[in-house]
Design a protein around this motif. Structure first.
Motif, PDB file in Angstrom:
ATOM      1  N   TRP A  16       0.845  -1.213   0.000  1.00 36.97           N
ATOM      2  CA  TRP A  16       0.000   0.000   0.000  1.00 36.97           C
ATOM      3  C   TRP A  16       0.864   1.240   0.000  1.00 36.97           C
ATOM      4  CZ3 TRP A  16      -2.608  -2.762   4.597  1.00 36.97           C
ATOM      5  CH2 TRP A  16      -3.528  -3.710   4.126  1.00 36.97           C
ATOM      6  N   GLU A  17       1.970   1.160   0.757  1.00 34.22           N
ATOM      7  CA  GLU A  17       2.861   2.301   0.857  1.00 34.22           C
ATOM      8  C   GLU A  17       3.589   2.530  -0.466  1.00 34.22           C
ATOM      9  OE1 GLU A  17       2.497   3.940   3.748  1.00 34.22           O
ATOM     10  OE2 GLU A  17       3.714   5.504   2.830  1.00 34.22           O
ATOM     11  N   SER A  18       4.182   1.460  -1.011  1.00 37.17           N
ATOM     12  CA  SER A  18       4.988   1.664  -2.224  1.00 37.17           C
ATOM     13  C   SER A  18       4.104   2.000  -3.425  1.00 37.17           C
ATOM     14  CB  SER A  18       5.861   0.439  -2.507  1.00 37.17           C
ATOM     15  OG  SER A  18       5.044  -0.689  -2.714  1.00 37.17           O
ATOM     16  N   ASP A  19       2.894   1.524  -3.435  1.00 37.55           N
ATOM     17  CA  ASP A  19       1.958   1.890  -4.511  1.00 37.55           C
ATOM     18  C   ASP A  19       1.287   3.246  -4.261  1.00 37.55           C
ATOM     19  OD1 ASP A  19       2.601  -0.600  -5.440  1.00 37.55           O
ATOM     20  OD2 ASP A  19       0.534  -1.232  -5.840  1.00 37.55           O
ATOM     21  N   ARG A  20       1.561   3.830  -3.108  1.00 36.79           N
ATOM     22  CA  ARG A  20       0.985   5.131  -2.735  1.00 36.79           C
ATOM     23  C   ARG A  20      -0.539   5.135  -2.906  1.00 36.79           C
ATOM     24  NH1 ARG A  20       4.357   9.236  -1.860  1.00 36.79           N
ATOM     25  NH2 ARG A  20       2.877  10.784  -2.580  1.00 36.79           N
ATOM     26  N   VAL A  21      -1.139   4.060  -2.444  1.00 39.18           N
ATOM     27  CA  VAL A  21      -2.584   3.895  -2.638  1.00 39.18           C
ATOM     28  C   VAL A  21      -3.391   4.959  -1.905  1.00 39.18           C
ATOM     29  CG1 VAL A  21      -4.519   2.298  -2.283  1.00 39.18           C
ATOM     30  CG2 VAL A  21      -2.305   1.418  -3.009  1.00 39.18           C
ATOM     31  N   PHE A  22      -2.858   5.431  -0.765  1.00 42.78           N
ATOM     32  CA  PHE A  22      -3.658   6.350   0.033  1.00 42.78           C
ATOM     33  C   PHE A  22      -3.080   7.765   0.044  1.00 42.78           C
ATOM     34  CE2 PHE A  22      -4.696   2.097   1.309  1.00 42.78           C
ATOM     35  CZ  PHE A  22      -6.078   2.136   1.279  1.00 42.78           C
ATOM     36  N   TYR A  23      -2.296   8.067  -0.967  1.00 48.63           N
ATOM     37  CA  TYR A  23      -1.786   9.423  -1.141  1.00 48.63           C
ATOM     38  C   TYR A  23      -2.654  10.108  -2.186  1.00 48.63           C
ATOM     39  CZ  TYR A  23       2.333   8.087   1.540  1.00 48.63           C
ATOM     40  OH  TYR A  23       3.162   7.674   2.533  1.00 48.63           O
ATOM     41  N   VAL A  24      -3.118  11.295  -1.889  1.00 42.87           N
ATOM     42  CA  VAL A  24      -4.095  11.930  -2.783  1.00 42.87           C
ATOM     43  C   VAL A  24      -3.779  13.397  -3.046  1.00 42.87           C
ATOM     44  CG1 VAL A  24      -6.013  10.424  -2.156  1.00 42.87           C
ATOM     45  CG2 VAL A  24      -5.583  12.467  -0.796  1.00 42.87           C
ATOM     46  N   ASP A  25      -4.398  13.889  -4.087  1.00 44.80           N
ATOM     47  CA  ASP A  25      -4.353  15.310  -4.407  1.00 44.80           C
ATOM     48  C   ASP A  25      -5.766  15.797  -4.655  1.00 44.80           C
ATOM     49  OD1 ASP A  25      -1.626  16.239  -4.414  1.00 44.80           O
ATOM     50  OD2 ASP A  25      -1.298  14.736  -5.991  1.00 44.80           O
ATOM     51  N   THR A 730      -8.444  -0.794  -4.345  1.00 41.57           N
ATOM     52  CA  THR A 730      -8.953   0.117  -5.369  1.00 41.57           C
ATOM     53  C   THR A 730     -10.162  -0.461  -6.112  1.00 41.57           C
ATOM     54  OG1 THR A 730      -7.361  -0.765  -6.965  1.00 41.57           O
ATOM     55  CG2 THR A 730      -6.690   1.167  -5.719  1.00 41.57           C
ATOM     56  N   GLU A 731     -10.650  -1.611  -5.664  1.00 43.58           N
ATOM     57  CA  GLU A 731     -11.860  -2.190  -6.267  1.00 43.58           C
ATOM     58  C   GLU A 731     -13.083  -1.407  -5.793  1.00 43.58           C
ATOM     59  OE1 GLU A 731     -12.201  -4.855  -8.334  1.00 43.58           O
ATOM     60  OE2 GLU A 731     -10.009  -5.102  -8.442  1.00 43.58           O
ATOM     61  N   PRO A 732     -14.138  -1.370  -6.596  1.00 42.49           N
ATOM     62  CA  PRO A 732     -15.357  -0.715  -6.121  1.00 42.49           C
ATOM     63  C   PRO A 732     -16.078  -1.562  -5.071  1.00 42.49           C
ATOM     64  CG  PRO A 732     -15.683  -1.547  -8.356  1.00 42.49           C
ATOM     65  CD  PRO A 732     -14.250  -1.814  -8.000  1.00 42.49           C
ATOM     66  N   TRP A 733     -16.714  -0.891  -4.152  1.00 39.90           N
ATOM     67  CA  TRP A 733     -17.539  -1.554  -3.130  1.00 39.90           C
ATOM     68  C   TRP A 733     -18.671  -2.304  -3.832  1.00 39.90           C
ATOM     69  CZ3 TRP A 733     -16.906  -2.721   1.756  1.00 39.90           C
ATOM     70  CH2 TRP A 733     -18.010  -3.051   2.557  1.00 39.90           C
ATOM     71  N   PRO A 734     -19.005  -3.521  -3.365  1.00 35.18           N
ATOM     72  CA  PRO A 734     -20.037  -4.298  -4.058  1.00 35.18           C
ATOM     73  C   PRO A 734     -21.436  -3.690  -3.940  1.00 35.18           C
ATOM     74  CG  PRO A 734     -19.415  -5.356  -1.993  1.00 35.18           C
ATOM     75  CD  PRO A 734     -18.455  -4.233  -2.200  1.00 35.18           C
TER      76      PRO A 734
END
Length: 806
Positions: A16-25, A730-734
């Motif tokens: 999660w960290e290396s993919d920067r999944v929770f870093y946003v602009d 990053t999948e959509p909620w069902p």
RNA sequence: GCCCGGGUGGCGGAAUCCGGUAGACGCGAGGGGCUUAAACCCCCUUGGGCCCGAGUGGCCCGUGUGGGUUCGACUCCCACCCCGGGCACCA
């Protein structure tokens, strides 16, 4: 333990960290969701309260993300202030390295929980790049006339050796160390929060998604009282002003009372017969600690020897000093109307003072002071009027006489922000003999906190002993000058840090207003109830100030507030001092972060206090083990067409999606978890029979999607292993399918006179007529009806039929 | 004193918003299976009392107390008790 939580959790935290999944602009194309957990002070180790807080926060971050929101979830450190400084003193280390080491440790622990943040925005209030803007904010307030220095009686904690804000005094004790607080007269810096009292009160009504009790606490704290202020003449010269909410009772004023610290007292008692007695009384009252003074009991006081003139009837009434009148509220002086106020009644009885009723009590009235409404009596031109009208008339009269007017009084007092402690942001003011108080020019910010050897509290700021800090030159006249040596209350930091997250690296300005304009208000703010007044009130105040100066796009910082309950063990709050802590770090190792997170979600309603059960995490771990096994074992799938069992399981899965979605939306995590357990139990039973691959695959897929925000590591690992994708986050909620979620048959309860007598499996679409018919046809029901008249049949198909007989 | 919450099995709690199967789910406990044994795992029982022909049986009681509304109340209304929290000589 069949799954290796250590390996899996480390792997995904890394991903999660290396993919920067929770870093946003900022992204105007998507709805934003600004999610903030109250930033912690770096105590050195996370405790279960943090785990609970961050588990909720992270669940929301991940869930909202899956729901398509652009989610910002930042983290920072409330690293200035007494707790951090005291921790440093205890450990014998200097506050700065100690604080920084503790931040490091806690960061690692928070990461170990798997709760994800945009760490690029990390901030710490002890960092000069942050507290520079505290000082900037101070100057803004100063220049708008909202920061001022004044001498006044302040709350002093003898143990912490510093002053405290009113909000930090609980039951007369220091909020931090429970030492009885004493009053001291000191010149201190205040923020003029009272200028915002009206708005802070009025805007509470707009806080739809705040807990009612927090709003009530704030309303009480602000404490608006409507009434009148007017001047009273002292017989023989002098005057004082009083505030009353009951000006309509003025004809009943038979004495006046001044607070012992009232400035007029000295001139009244000087040379009077009771001077010695009065001085002794005042001495005792002033030296009593807050806690003694507040103890309700016998009203005591002393006659000053002076008299006041009641302006409405020229009556000469005695002036007393009594400690039940507080200098800090209203004018520190009252007109006493024993007939209509119980405290005044008690005092009058004790000292033999006249009592004149000015409101007619009801005929059956047997009490003492009557505070209810009724026709006014003994009051000349007010006679016969009821309260509201009488108040209006008397205020008009006071205005005509030029001695008073209507007045709104507030319980809220200005926010005392100076502290005589080392570990805080220096107040950016320079005192010059020529120019007076001069603000530090903005270009000279930050005023750096000097590194000192001796930072222990000693009754005045440790900075005062640092010559090279104190001695400076006046920015105005270049003459010799000295710096303010007090530091700012740490609540100044927390009153605006959530703006800074939006533009955390700006070194030109506190922030560029356009950036928080995208993120603010905070959509969800999560933290402990202990901040119901202090922090939340100050943050609201500063946000309004920033709004007024064009810096903030919103007037209220927090759209939704969620206050979590405490974790208790053996009946009391978990705390180191009580020695009843269960260390989360040990549980990371033994059970894993996922099992711990799930237990926190499961243990009870998030708003309530929750009792820790040492076997609880075993239970959630067992559940995760079963999920692991079901998702990884070879089940010997059967190639067959879908049948009733498949439809049932799929239906349950869709009903579970519906329930979990609704439960998360209303913060009922403790019921969402059991729904997942029920689904997984049903899946287990299904897999033991003759499972069909397509059905099992779909149900596992839905289960993992729903587990993703709760137990993200195991959910991600299984998602990947089953080839469903590489990044579950990053999948959509069902979505649920109402058609599939519909139950085909339901258990219909048959009651006779409201008591359950039979249960029938019926089709879900059963009609009213069919339901009634089925009920009346039931053997068991017929046994009860036997020989009696059926008076009424109430059918609520498909759930219930009630047959009324007799 | 005033203002918020809350009171349900051995425990955490569910159902309470919107009246309709009280006790979901989990923990603990008891019994059994697997095992040389234990752990793990799996199965069964688990609010209280009672009845019989012993079953896929039946009855009564039960959500702090007492009333009320209703065909039906853990849920709504009134009064009270208890627990937790907040505010409090605030004029």
């Amino acid at each position: 333990m069949s799954y290796d939580h250590e390996a899996i959790e480390a792997k995904w935290q890394e991903r999660w960290e290396s993919d920067r999944v929770f870093y946003v602009d900022e992204d105007p194309s998507r709805p934003k969701f600004y999610n903030v957990c109250m930033y912690p002070y770096p105590s050195g180790a996370i405790h279960q309260g943090h785990v609970r807080n961050y588990t909720y926060g992270d669940l929301l971050t991940r869930y909202k993300r899956m729901r398509g929101f652009n989610v910002l979830s930042p983290m920072g450190w409330d690293s200035f202030g007494l707790p951090a400084e005291n921790a440093a003193i205890t450990s014998g280390a200097h506050p700065r390295p100690n604080t920084e080491r503790q931040i490091e440790t806690m960061t690692a622990q928070i990461r170990r929980l798997g709760s994800m943040y945009d760490w690029d925005r990390e901030l710490a209030s002890h960092d000069p790049s942050f507290y520079k803007w505290d000082q900037w904010l101070f100057l803004e307030l100063f220049e708008h006339g909202l920061a001022y220095k004044a001498e006044s009686p302040v709350n002093w904690c003898p143990k912490d050796q510093t002053v405290l804000a009113n909000e930090q005094v609980i039951d007369g004790l220091c909020e931090r160390c429970d030492t009885p607080v004493v009053k001291k007269n000191l010149a201190q810096w205040f923020f003029k929060i009272t200028d915002y009292a009206e708005r802070l009160l009025a805007d509470i009504d707009g806080l739809e998604h705040w807990p009612e009790r927090v709003k009530t606490m704030q309303r009480n704290w602000i404490g608006r009282s409507e009434g009148a202020r007017f001047r009273i003449q002292v017989d023989g010269g002098g005057e004082f002003e009083v505030f009353t909410t009951r000006p309509d009772t003025i004809f009943g004023m038979t004495f006046c009372v001044l607070a012992p610290e009232h400035p007029l007292v000295e001139s009244l008692i000087a040379g009077s017969d009771t001077e010695a007695e009065a001085r002794a009384y005042i001495e005792t009252a002033i030296n009593a600690s807050e806690i003694d003074r507040l103890a309700e009991g016998e009203k005591t006081g002393v006659f000053t020897g002076a008299f006041a003139i009641n302006p409405v009837n020229e009556r000469r009434v005695p002036i007393y000093i009594a400690d039940y009148v507080l200098l800090g509220y209203g004018t520190g002086a009252i007109m006493a109307v024993p007939g209509q106020d119980q405290r005044d009644w008690d005092f009058a009885m004790r000292y033999g003072i006249d009592i004149v009723r000015t409101v007619q009590p009801p005929d059956d009235w047997e009490g003492e002071a009557y505070v209810g409404d009724g026709p006014t009596i003994n009051s000349d031109f007010l006679d016969g009027l009821h309260r509201a009208e009488a108040i209006e008339r008397i205020i008009a009269w006071l205005e005509d006489q030029g001695i008073g007017s209507a007045h709104v009084n507030w319980r809220l007092r200005d926010w005392l922000i100076s502290r005589q402690r080392y570990w805080g942001a220096p107040i950016p003011i320079i005192n010059c003999a020529q120019c007076g108080m001069v603000p530090v020019p903005r270009d000279d910010l930050p005023v750096l906190l000097p590194e000192v050897e001796d930072y222990l509290p000693k009754g005045r700021s440790p900075l005062a002993a640092v010559d090279e800090f104190v001695n400076t030159t006046c920015p105005n006249c270049d003459g010799p000058a000295t710096r303010e040596t007090d530091t700012m209350d740490t609540f100044v930091d927390s009153s605006w840090y959530f703006f800074r997250y939006a533009d955390a690296h700006n070194d030109e300005a506190i922030f560029d207003p356009s950036r928080p304009a995208y993120w603010m208000p905070v959509d969800q703010y999560i933290g402990g109830i202990e901040h119901a007044i202090l922090h939340l009130l100050y943050a609201r105040f500063i946000t309004k100030f920033l709004f007024d100066t064009g810096m903030s796009s919103v007037e209220e910082p927090f759209a939704r507030l969620f206050t979590q309950g405490m974790i208790t063990l053996a009946g009391s709050k978990m705390s180191k001092s009580k020695g009843n802590v269960v260390d989360p770090v040990e549980l990371f190792a033994s059970h894993g972060a996922d099992a711990l997170r799930l237990y926190h979600l499961f243990m009870g309603p998030p708003t309530d206090d929750a009792a820790w059960n040492e076997n609880g995490v075993d239970g959630t771990r067992r559940f995760l083990e079963r999920v692991w096994r079901m998702a990884t074992d070879d089940h010997g799938f059967v190639d067959r067409d879908p049948d009733e069992r498949d439809r049932e399981l799929l239906g349950l899965a869709h009903r579970t999606v519906r329930k979990v979605t609704e439960d998360i939306d209303r913060f009922h995590f403790n019921t969402a978890v059991p729904a997942l357990m029920i689904l997984s139990n049903a899946l287990g039973d299904y897999l033991d029979a003759s499972p069909r691959e397509a059905t099992a695959e779909e149900v596992v897929r839905l289960l993992l999607l729903m587990l993703s925000p709760m137990t993200p590591h195991i959910a991600h690992e299984l998602w990947q292993r089953r080839g469903l994708g590489d990044m579950l986050a990053t999948e959509p909620w069902p979505e649920w399918d109402e058609e599939l979620a519909r139950e085909e048959t339901v258990t219909m309860v048959i009651q006779v006179n409201g008591k359950v007598r039979d249960r029938l499996e019926v089709p879900a679409e059963i009609t009213r007529e069919q339901a009634e018919e089925a009920a009346l046809a039931s053997e068991k029901v017929r046994g009860w009806i036997d020989g009696q008249v059926v008076r009424q049949v109430i059918a609520r198909p498909p759930n219930l039929v009630n047959v009324v007989i007799g």
